[in-house]
Design a protein around this motif. Structure first.
Motif, PDB file in Angstrom:
ATOM      1  N   CYS A   2       0.806  -1.220   0.000  1.00  0.00           N
ATOM      2  CA  CYS A   2       0.000   0.000   0.000  1.00  0.00           C
ATOM      3  C   CYS A   2       0.844   1.278   0.000  1.00  0.00           C
ATOM      4  CB  CYS A   2      -0.922   0.017   1.215  1.00  0.00           C
ATOM      5  SG  CYS A   2      -2.167  -1.283   1.212  1.00  0.00           S
ATOM      6  N   ASP A  52      -4.911  -0.145  -2.497  1.00  0.00           N
ATOM      7  CA  ASP A  52      -3.526   0.191  -2.148  1.00  0.00           C
ATOM      8  C   ASP A  52      -3.180   1.674  -2.246  1.00  0.00           C
ATOM      9  OD1 ASP A  52      -3.078   0.693  -4.885  1.00  0.00           O
ATOM     10  OD2 ASP A  52      -2.040  -1.200  -5.232  1.00  0.00           O
ATOM     11  N   ARG A 133       4.234  -0.697  -6.815  1.00  0.00           N
ATOM     12  CA  ARG A 133       3.368  -1.502  -5.964  1.00  0.00           C
ATOM     13  C   ARG A 133       4.113  -2.679  -5.324  1.00  0.00           C
ATOM     14  NH1 ARG A 133      -1.397  -0.532 -10.020  1.00  0.00           N
ATOM     15  NH2 ARG A 133      -2.953   0.427  -8.658  1.00  0.00           N
ATOM     16  N   SER A 239      -5.563  -2.625  -7.571  1.00  0.00           N
ATOM     17  CA  SER A 239      -4.614  -2.648  -6.460  1.00  0.00           C
ATOM     18  C   SER A 239      -3.906  -4.003  -6.382  1.00  0.00           C
ATOM     19  CB  SER A 239      -5.342  -2.377  -5.139  1.00  0.00           C
ATOM     20  OG  SER A 239      -5.802  -1.053  -5.076  1.00  0.00           O
ATOM     21  N   CYS A 241      -1.705  -5.385  -3.208  1.00  0.00           N
ATOM     22  CA  CYS A 241      -1.043  -5.195  -1.922  1.00  0.00           C
ATOM     23  C   CYS A 241      -0.745  -6.542  -1.285  1.00  0.00           C
ATOM     24  CB  CYS A 241      -1.920  -4.360  -0.998  1.00  0.00           C
ATOM     25  SG  CYS A 241      -1.241  -4.188   0.673  1.00  0.00           S
TER      26      CYS A 241
END
Length: 253
Positions: A2, A52, A133, A239, A241
């Motif tokens: 995140c 994230d 990421r 996202s 994460c």
């Protein structure tokens, strides 16, 4: 992982050396920041689990905006005011990192970090584009396994604050059936970073600064999301994460 955590960890690690980015400081800061999570009851941000923070489109949805506005991280401060307060906390965390580095070596080499980690993200190969990421396999394992207090053995949800595991608990993970095989190999080399994070969070003022920095980081990312979307400075796509995936690990790209 995140952006709520990485925004702070990058600030702590940037412009410290001639190269402009200290991987050792970043690694310690990232694992330490990982003790703070959106799904913890104290923040009231459970709706952000698996979001994230890198894609402004995701956090500008009505659902995410509503979650932020009712959370403990919400503030009416401007972006500049938030940044000023965050800078104060970063200063506390940097001073503590200086103290830590005067007591033990937290260089990339002495922490055993061999993955290609840059300010702009993890590079899977020397010629790959950095991925903001991703942490790389070593720090993926560190942020998932070097803390305790999860709701269950999946290590993907923590309703309450996490704590750094002890040396004996790290050794015990070698016999833990919930640890994935490839992570088991990585954990054999994690004692240096575990030890560094343990000592770091025990320095006076660090735990409070981590909590406050996390809250301010969430606020900063939400407040800057409209401009990020308008200017195209955020990431696109879903996202990704590792902390929200826990022992399941990242899905294949």
């Amino acid at each position: 992982m995140c952006r709520w955590h990485k925004h702070v960890a990058k600030s702590i690690a940037t412009d410290i050396t001639q190269d402009g980015f200290d991987v050792g400081r970043y690694s310690v800061a990232l694992v330490a920041m990982g003790t703070q999570r959106v799904e913890q009851t104290a923040w009231g941000l459970q709706e952000l689990h698996s979001i994230d923070g890198f894609n402004p489109e995701e956090i500008l949805t009505p659902e995410c905006q509503k979650a932020f506005e009712k959370s403990a991280a919400y503030t009416s401060l401007t972006v500049d005011e938030i940044q000023n307060k965050l800078d104060d906390q970063i200063s506390v965390l940097n001073q503590a990192m200086d103290q830590l580095s005067s007591e033990i070596s937290i260089s990339k080499q002495d922490l055993g970090i061999t993955d290609r980690i840059t300010k702009d993200g993890y590079k899977q190969t020397c010629c790959a584009t950095p991925n903001p990421r991703e942490n790389g396999p070593q720090l993926d394992a560190a942020v998932v396994y070097l803390v305790k207090g999860y709701d269950d053995d999946l290590r993907d949800v923590a309703s309450h604050e996490l704590e750094v595991i002890s040396n004996s608990e790290l050794k015990a993970l070698r016999y833990d059936p919930t640890v994935r095989g490839k992570d088991m190999e990585l954990l054999k080399t994690q004692e240096p970073i575990r030890h560094a994070v343990e000592r770091y969070v025990d320095i006076d003022g660090v735990k409070d600064a981590l909590r406050t920095s996390f809250s301010l980081s969430v606020a900063y990312i939400f407040k800057t999301a409209p401009d990020d979307l308008k200017n195209g400075t955020g990431l696109s796509g879903a996202s990704d994460c590792i902390m929200c995936e826990g022992v399941k690990g990242r899905a294949p790209s």
